[in-house]
Design a protein around this motif. Structure first.
Motif, PDB file in Angstrom:
ATOM      1  N   LEU A   1     -72.239  33.084 -45.090  1.00 28.34           N
ATOM      2  CA  LEU A   1     -70.828  32.878 -45.394  1.00 28.34           C
ATOM      3  C   LEU A   1     -70.711  32.372 -46.816  1.00 28.34           C
ATOM      4  O   LEU A   1     -71.485  31.513 -47.238  1.00 28.34           O
ATOM      5  N   ASN A   2     -69.736  32.899 -47.568  1.00 24.42           N
ATOM      6  CA  ASN A   2     -69.503  32.403 -48.915  1.00 24.42           C
ATOM      7  C   ASN A   2     -68.712  31.100 -48.850  1.00 24.42           C
ATOM      8  O   ASN A   2     -68.369  30.641 -47.759  1.00 24.42           O
ATOM      9  N   LYS A   3     -68.405  30.529 -50.005  1.00 24.44           N
ATOM     10  CA  LYS A   3     -67.743  29.214 -49.987  1.00 24.44           C
ATOM     11  C   LYS A   3     -66.359  29.249 -49.349  1.00 24.44           C
ATOM     12  O   LYS A   3     -65.858  28.230 -48.902  1.00 24.44           O
ATOM     13  N   GLU A   4     -65.736  30.435 -49.278  1.00 29.86           N
ATOM     14  CA  GLU A   4     -64.445  30.575 -48.598  1.00 29.86           C
ATOM     15  C   GLU A   4     -64.619  30.734 -47.092  1.00 29.86           C
ATOM     16  O   GLU A   4     -63.646  30.853 -46.356  1.00 29.86           O
ATOM     17  N   GLY A   5     -65.863  30.787 -46.625  1.00 30.47           N
ATOM     18  CA  GLY A   5     -66.126  30.947 -45.200  1.00 30.47           C
ATOM     19  C   GLY A   5     -66.109  32.387 -44.731  1.00 30.47           C
ATOM     20  O   GLY A   5     -66.076  32.647 -43.529  1.00 30.47           O
ATOM     21  N   GLU A   6     -66.151  33.335 -45.665  1.00 31.66           N
ATOM     22  CA  GLU A   6     -66.115  34.762 -45.326  1.00 31.66           C
ATOM     23  C   GLU A   6     -67.538  35.307 -45.189  1.00 31.66           C
ATOM     24  O   GLU A   6     -68.415  34.981 -45.990  1.00 31.66           O
ATOM     25  N   LEU A   7     -67.742  36.169 -44.194  1.00 29.13           N
ATOM     26  CA  LEU A   7     -69.034  36.804 -44.002  1.00 29.13           C
ATOM     27  C   LEU A   7     -69.347  37.721 -45.176  1.00 29.13           C
ATOM     28  O   LEU A   7     -68.489  38.492 -45.617  1.00 29.13           O
ATOM     29  N   VAL A   8     -70.577  37.660 -45.657  1.00 23.48           N
ATOM     30  CA  VAL A   8     -71.058  38.559 -46.707  1.00 23.48           C
ATOM     31  C   VAL A   8     -72.090  39.484 -46.063  1.00 23.48           C
ATOM     32  O   VAL A   8     -73.017  39.028 -45.399  1.00 23.48           O
ATOM     33  N   GLY A   9     -71.928  40.792 -46.244  1.00 19.45           N
ATOM     34  CA  GLY A   9     -72.922  41.754 -45.781  1.00 19.45           C
ATOM     35  C   GLY A   9     -72.845  42.123 -44.314  1.00 19.45           C
ATOM     36  O   GLY A   9     -73.850  42.087 -43.605  1.00 19.45           O
ATOM     37  N   SER A  10     -71.704  42.537 -43.857  1.00 15.22           N
ATOM     38  CA  SER A  10     -71.564  42.953 -42.469  1.00 15.22           C
ATOM     39  C   SER A  10     -72.608  44.021 -42.121  1.00 15.22           C
ATOM     40  O   SER A  10     -72.713  45.037 -42.805  1.00 15.22           O
ATOM     41  N   ASN A  11     -73.402  43.780 -41.082  1.00 13.08           N
ATOM     42  CA  ASN A  11     -74.452  44.703 -40.618  1.00 13.08           C
ATOM     43  C   ASN A  11     -75.497  45.037 -41.677  1.00 13.08           C
ATOM     44  O   ASN A  11     -76.133  46.083 -41.615  1.00 13.08           O
ATOM     45  N   ASP A  12     -75.700  44.169 -42.668  1.00  9.40           N
ATOM     46  CA  ASP A  12     -76.651  44.407 -43.755  1.00  9.40           C
ATOM     47  C   ASP A  12     -77.517  43.159 -43.946  1.00  9.40           C
ATOM     48  O   ASP A  12     -77.084  42.194 -44.580  1.00  9.40           O
ATOM     49  N   LEU A  13     -78.731  43.186 -43.385  1.00  8.50           N
ATOM     50  CA  LEU A  13     -79.593  42.010 -43.443  1.00  8.50           C
ATOM     51  C   LEU A  13     -79.904  41.604 -44.879  1.00  8.50           C
ATOM     52  O   LEU A  13     -79.916  40.412 -45.190  1.00  8.50           O
ATOM     53  N   SER A  14     -80.149  42.554 -45.766  1.00  3.20           N
ATOM     54  CA  SER A  14     -80.482  42.215 -47.156  1.00  3.20           C
ATOM     55  C   SER A  14     -79.363  41.416 -47.810  1.00  3.20           C
ATOM     56  O   SER A  14     -79.609  40.387 -48.449  1.00  3.20           O
ATOM     57  N   LYS A  15     -78.128  41.880 -47.660  1.00  2.00           N
ATOM     58  CA  LYS A  15     -76.990  41.172 -48.263  1.00  2.00           C
ATOM     59  C   LYS A  15     -76.763  39.824 -47.592  1.00  2.00           C
ATOM     60  O   LYS A  15     -76.432  38.842 -48.254  1.00  2.00           O
ATOM     61  N   GLN A  16     -76.958  39.763 -46.278  1.00  2.00           N
ATOM     62  CA  GLN A  16     -76.797  38.493 -45.581  1.00  2.00           C
ATOM     63  C   GLN A  16     -77.868  37.496 -46.029  1.00  2.00           C
ATOM     64  O   GLN A  16     -77.563  36.333 -46.324  1.00  2.00           O
ATOM     65  N   ALA A  17     -79.106  37.950 -46.130  1.00  2.50           N
ATOM     66  CA  ALA A  17     -80.192  37.061 -46.566  1.00  2.50           C
ATOM     67  C   ALA A  17     -79.949  36.577 -47.993  1.00  2.50           C
ATOM     68  O   ALA A  17     -80.169  35.404 -48.302  1.00  2.50           O
ATOM     69  N   GLU A  18     -79.468  37.451 -48.855  1.00  2.00           N
ATOM     70  CA  GLU A  18     -79.181  37.051 -50.229  1.00  2.00           C
ATOM     71  C   GLU A  18     -78.127  35.940 -50.258  1.00  2.00           C
ATOM     72  O   GLU A  18     -78.282  34.942 -50.962  1.00  2.00           O
ATOM     73  N   GLN A  19     -77.064  36.066 -49.486  1.00  2.00           N
ATOM     74  CA  GLN A  19     -76.032  35.026 -49.460  1.00  2.00           C
ATOM     75  C   GLN A  19     -76.593  33.718 -48.908  1.00  2.00           C
ATOM     76  O   GLN A  19     -76.265  32.641 -49.409  1.00  2.00           O
ATOM     77  N   VAL A  20     -77.449  33.807 -47.911  1.00  2.00           N
ATOM     78  CA  VAL A  20     -78.059  32.600 -47.357  1.00  2.00           C
ATOM     79  C   VAL A  20     -78.881  31.888 -48.434  1.00  2.00           C
ATOM     80  O   VAL A  20     -78.763  30.668 -48.615  1.00  2.00           O
ATOM     81  N   PHE A  21     -79.695  32.645 -49.165  1.00  2.00           N
ATOM     82  CA  PHE A  21     -80.506  32.020 -50.221  1.00  2.00           C
ATOM     83  C   PHE A  21     -79.639  31.488 -51.363  1.00  2.00           C
ATOM     84  O   PHE A  21     -79.973  30.465 -51.966  1.00  2.00           O
ATOM     85  N   ILE A  22     -78.531  32.138 -51.642  1.00  2.00           N
ATOM     86  CA  ILE A  22     -77.591  31.611 -52.645  1.00  2.00           C
ATOM     87  C   ILE A  22     -77.045  30.263 -52.167  1.00  2.00           C
ATOM     88  O   ILE A  22     -76.971  29.307 -52.949  1.00  2.00           O
ATOM     89  N   ASN A  23     -76.681  30.172 -50.901  1.00  2.00           N
ATOM     90  CA  ASN A  23     -76.183  28.911 -50.351  1.00  2.00           C
ATOM     91  C   ASN A  23     -77.257  27.826 -50.433  1.00  2.00           C
ATOM     92  O   ASN A  23     -76.970  26.681 -50.806  1.00  2.00           O
ATOM     93  N   ILE A  24     -78.482  28.169 -50.082  1.00  2.00           N
ATOM     94  CA  ILE A  24     -79.589  27.212 -50.172  1.00  2.00           C
ATOM     95  C   ILE A  24     -79.750  26.733 -51.610  1.00  2.00           C
ATOM     96  O   ILE A  24     -79.875  25.529 -51.869  1.00  2.00           O
TER      97      ILE A  24
END
Length: 148
Positions: A52-75
């Motif tokens: 989830l980005n800082k607005e609480g919106e999902l990033v990368g619907s059905n896309d593990l690469s994009k979801q993992a990237e957002q998670v690492f950005i949050n970390i």
């Protein structure tokens, strides 16, 4: 130590600080991270981060690469808020819906961590995370020197 109005001694500084950086989603009912004073360094323990980005919106619907990237950005945001960098990560715990996509996760991970001295890690396949559209959650622990 100071003395409170109740007459009990209270520590003037706590060895533990809970915090929620503004660059990550607002946590509801928990803290995004805790900082623990270890003397010459501090340990940062992060709650599981999701895509989830800082607005609480999902990033990368059905896309593990994009979801993992957002998670690492949050970390990264949380560790930097604590005065550290991704090189200070010492442990990663992964929770994935499909471990068959591990190569995608590793490709993203390797853009964020020190691959010469990678952190310790654990990977667990789970049947479900807190939302059906979330494919991955990652917890992290960092140890940051106070003498940077």
């Amino acid at each position: 130590m100071g003395v409170s109005s109740s007459g009990l001694a209270q520590e003037t500084s706590k060895p533990v600080r809970f915090f929620d950086p503004p660059a990550v989603p607002v946590a509801k009912g928990y803290s995004q991270a805790v900082e623990i004073d270890l003397g010459s360094s501090k340990m940062i323990m992060l709650s599981g981060q999701v895509p989830l980005n800082k607005e609480g919106e999902l990033v990368g619907s059905n896309d593990l690469s994009k979801q993992a990237e957002q998670v690492f950005i949050n970390i990264r945001h949380i560790v930097e808020e604590a005065g550290g960098s991704m090189n200070d990560i010492v442990k990663l715990n992964y929770y994935m819906i499909n471990v068959g996509e591990i190569k995608l996760l590793r490709a993203v991970r390797d853009r964020f961590i020190n691959i010469k001295t990678p952190p310790t890690s654990t990977l667990v396949q789970v049947s479900k995370l807190f939302r059906d559209d979330v494919l991955i959650e990652i917890e992290a622990t960092a140890v940051i020197s106070k003498n940077k």
